[in-house]
Design a protein around this motif. Structure first.
Motif, PDB file in Angstrom:
ATOM      1  N   ALA A   1       0.823  -1.211   0.000  1.00 44.25           N
ATOM      2  CA  ALA A   1       0.000   0.000   0.000  1.00 44.25           C
ATOM      3  C   ALA A   1       0.855   1.258   0.000  1.00 44.25           C
ATOM      4  O   ALA A   1       0.537   2.245  -0.678  1.00 44.25           O
ATOM      5  CB  ALA A   1      -0.931  -0.017   1.216  1.00 44.25           C
TER       6      ALA A   1
ATOM      7  N   LEU B   1      -6.009  -1.863  -4.543  1.00 49.55           N
ATOM      8  CA  LEU B   1      -5.323  -0.580  -4.398  1.00 49.55           C
ATOM      9  C   LEU B   1      -4.900   0.014  -5.727  1.00 49.55           C
ATOM     10  O   LEU B   1      -4.742   1.237  -5.848  1.00 49.55           O
ATOM     11  CB  LEU B   1      -4.080  -0.761  -3.518  1.00 49.55           C
ATOM     12  CG  LEU B   1      -4.313  -1.202  -2.072  1.00 49.55           C
ATOM     13  CD1 LEU B   1      -2.982  -1.567  -1.417  1.00 49.55           C
ATOM     14  CD2 LEU B   1      -5.006  -0.100  -1.285  1.00 49.55           C
TER      15      LEU B   1
ATOM     16  N   ASN C   1       0.799   3.951  -3.225  1.00 46.38           N
ATOM     17  CA  ASN C   1       0.307   5.308  -2.963  1.00 46.38           C
ATOM     18  C   ASN C   1       1.425   6.333  -2.797  1.00 46.38           C
ATOM     19  O   ASN C   1       1.172   7.483  -2.443  1.00 46.38           O
ATOM     20  CB  ASN C   1      -0.574   5.306  -1.716  1.00 46.38           C
ATOM     21  CG  ASN C   1      -1.855   4.526  -1.922  1.00 46.38           C
ATOM     22  OD1 ASN C   1      -2.634   4.837  -2.812  1.00 46.38           O
ATOM     23  ND2 ASN C   1      -2.071   3.488  -1.120  1.00 46.38           N
TER      24      ASN C   1
END
Length: 614
Positions: free
Chosen positions: A282, A341, A286
């Motif tokens: 993650a 994601l 991101n």
């Protein structure tokens, strides 16, 4: 059942970048002769195994670093460094810039895409080195990375596979669960931006099976839900990959081997280890690139994520009998997590592609019987819905195959996986030959030995890939292991598997890259995608190199109608079918040096001179 030797299990030795031990330079001529003699004598008296690597003074600053640790500064960018501007793209170009899987093949910009490139897992580590270390040409690591990727693109390569982490604490990256060193992160940012600059696509691997630092074993040791260690890790400060010798001999060695094998497999089921991995995924997806401002999730420079490089969950050990199911469950969970994601990028495993119990008829193609006991099951693993394409690695030297059997093995290894990939119950998926290479020991790194031993392996491997592409089989391309990156003075960066720019193997690689480039760029984007069909143009008078958009060529190409006398689009379509022209989907891709229409890219327009009014 006893385990296979560790040096048969793994891929090649993948050592971290480290500077060589170097002799001290002679003293300054300004020192009196007597003092100079005494100084030299003192230096010679220092033991060879100096614990701190001494760096030289370089540059005008007069600074020096007394150790490698101090020289790891993160990417040193020159004062005139300016990130390349985002190319002006249409909505359709942005949409189609991400790699897709369509009809058992890769597609990018609404046309086939084939990978022709290399592995260079240590690019992030190289970018972290200061120019004030003893580097080749007194360049910073960032400059070395820039030069490396520029040269690769100039030779026609289009894809690089690398780690999204480092492999030794000398180059800090994730220093504790969820805690990152900015030097490492900014170096990864820099490598991605430099790849974009030269038109290279990137495959990033989240974690490595082999190295301890930021690898599987460290995640287990970080865990609070895994049992505490009762035996010291033999891998913690290891530079290369583990071999059978690392465990020692006799009953104590066998006990250590069993302990480490069982502990390693915990990674795929331990709650904390899985949580740390998910958080790492993650965090990277991101991450906002500190150089170009792009979120990794939205960056088409990245074409795919490897979940793990060469996973191992070894079922020969009684306590690991469930390893195949354990690894399959981990793959399903982590591929689903990654997809939730990041809907933009492809996901793959990063495994060698060993066949398992789900396909007993295919196990004859495994290199040896031990391959079915490593937790992998190619067909079962690849059938998962969020695994977009399959990977295959080939290490016949490590797998102890006779030299005269290697070419035939490689051809069958590739062919069997393409057949298996084309007949998956979840639908046909392309196969990427993600790692291959030829080991040469230090005494074999001669021009003649490279030509006799390494070049034929590359030639036969590329011949298998090209044959498959010509036959329209589900092959995505290949990546060799590995491109040598000379960072430190006096160090042969090749190691056992690296290919230097001066090696004869590079000519073999360049020929294959040209084949792949022509194959990919002989097909224009489909007209319904509303992209361009860009061709290189050369002004015979001024020598100006540019690119022109001829959408009619794409329409004529897919219409398959013969060209009329005055039909420029039809004539260009005929040239494409005959292999006499290259077409690109955007002006930016057409103008890229090396990977575009011209070796040196499009001409840079001269600034216009202002005239004084009368």
């Amino acid at each position: 059942m006893s385990a296979q030797p560790a040096d048969m299990e793994g891929g090649p030795q993948k050592s971290a970048l480290k500077p060589p031990q170097k002799q001290q330079r002679p003293p300054s001529p300004h020192i009196p002769r007597l003092i100079a003699v005494l100084a030299i004598g003192l230096l010679l008296a220092i033991p060879i195994a100096v614990p701190i690597v001494v760096m030289k003074v370089t540059g005008k600053s007069g600074k020096k670093y007394s150790s490698l640790e101090a020289a790891i500064t993160g990417p040193e960018l020159s004062k005139d460094f300016i990130p390349i501007a985002d190319e002006e793209v249409t909505t359709e170009e942005q949409k189609e810039s991400f790699l897709k899987v369509t009809d058992k093949s890769f597609e990018r910009f609404c046309r086939p895409y084939f990978t022709a490139g290399f592995n260079a897992y240590e690019l992030v580590e190289a970018a972290m080195v200061s120019r004030r270390a003893e580097t080749v040409g007194d360049r910073s690591g960032a400059q070395i990375v820039d030069d490396t990727l520029r040269q690769a693109a100039a030779r026609g390569m289009n894809t690089v596979r690398m780690w999204a982490h480092t492999t030794t604490s000398l180059y800090p990256f994730q220093v504790a669960p969820g805690k990152y060193d900015e030097r490492g992160l900014k170096s990864l940012d820099f490598v991605l931006e430099t790849a974009r600059k030269y038109g290279l696509q990137v495959i990033l691997s989240f974690i490595d099976n082999w190295k301890y630092y930021n690898g599987v074993d460290q995640y287990v040791d970080w865990s609070t839900t895994a049992p505490n260690r009762t035996m010291a890790s033999p891998f913690k400060d290891l530079m290369g990959d583990p071999t059978a010798a690392i465990y020692g001999t006799g009953p104590a060695g066998e006990e250590l081997k069993r302990y480490e094998t069982e502990r390693h497999a915990l990674f795929f089921s331990d709650p904390d280890a899985k949580k740390f991995f998910k958080n790492h995924v993650a965090f990277l997806i991101n991450r906002n690139n500190s150089i170009n401002g792009r979120v990794y999730r939205d960056d088409p420079t990245i074409i795919a994520w490897n979940l793990i490089n060469e996973p191992r969950c070894e079922s020969w050990l009684a306590s690991n009998k469930d390893c195949n199911k354990r690894f399959q469950a981990w793959l399903s969970e982590m591929s689903t997590h990654t997809r939730s994601l990041d809907p933009n990028h492809l996901i793959t495993i990063g495994s060698e592609g060993f066949y398992g119990d789900s396909t007993p008829q295919l196990m004859q193609y495994n290199p040896q019987a031990w391959a079915r006991e490593l937790g992998q099951d190619f067909v079962m693993n690849t059938n998962l819905p969020n695994i977009d394409f399959a990977t295959v690695h080939a290490w016949p030297d490590n797998w102890m195959l006779p030299q005269d059997k290697i070419p035939a093995f490689l051809d069958k290894w590739v062919q069997s996986h393409m057949i298996a990939g084309a007949n998956l119950s979840s639908g046909s998926k392309p196969i990427m030959f993600e790692e291959f290479g030829k080991r040469l020991d230090a005494n074999q790194q001669t021009e003649w030995m490279i030509q006799q031993l390494r070049d034929p392996i590359y030639q036969s491997t590329y011949a298998s890939v090209e044959k498959a592409i010509d036959a329209q089989q589900p092959i995505a391309g290949s990546l060799f292991w590995k491109l040598a990156i000379p960072v430190f003075d006096g160090q042969d960066a090749r190691g056992p598997y690296g290919v230097d720019d001066s090696d004869s193997t590079m000519a073999v690689i360049s020929d294959h890259s040209e084949f792949m480039k022509r194959k990919m760029n002989s097909v224009p984007p489909r007209p319904e995608c509303n992209l361009g069909a860009w061709f290189g143009t050369l002004d015979q008078t001024s020598g100006e190199r540019n690119c022109a958009n001829v959408p009619a060529a794409a329409s004529a190409f897919y219409a398959k109608a013969p060209a009329k006398a005055d039909d420029i689009g039809g004539k260009l379509a005929d040239d494409l079918r005959a292999g006499k022209a290259l077409v690109f989907p955007t002006k930016a891709s057409c103008c890229k040096a090396g990977t575009g229409a011209f070796p040196d890219g499009c001409s840079v327009p001269a600034p216009k001179k202002l005239r004084r009014s009368a």
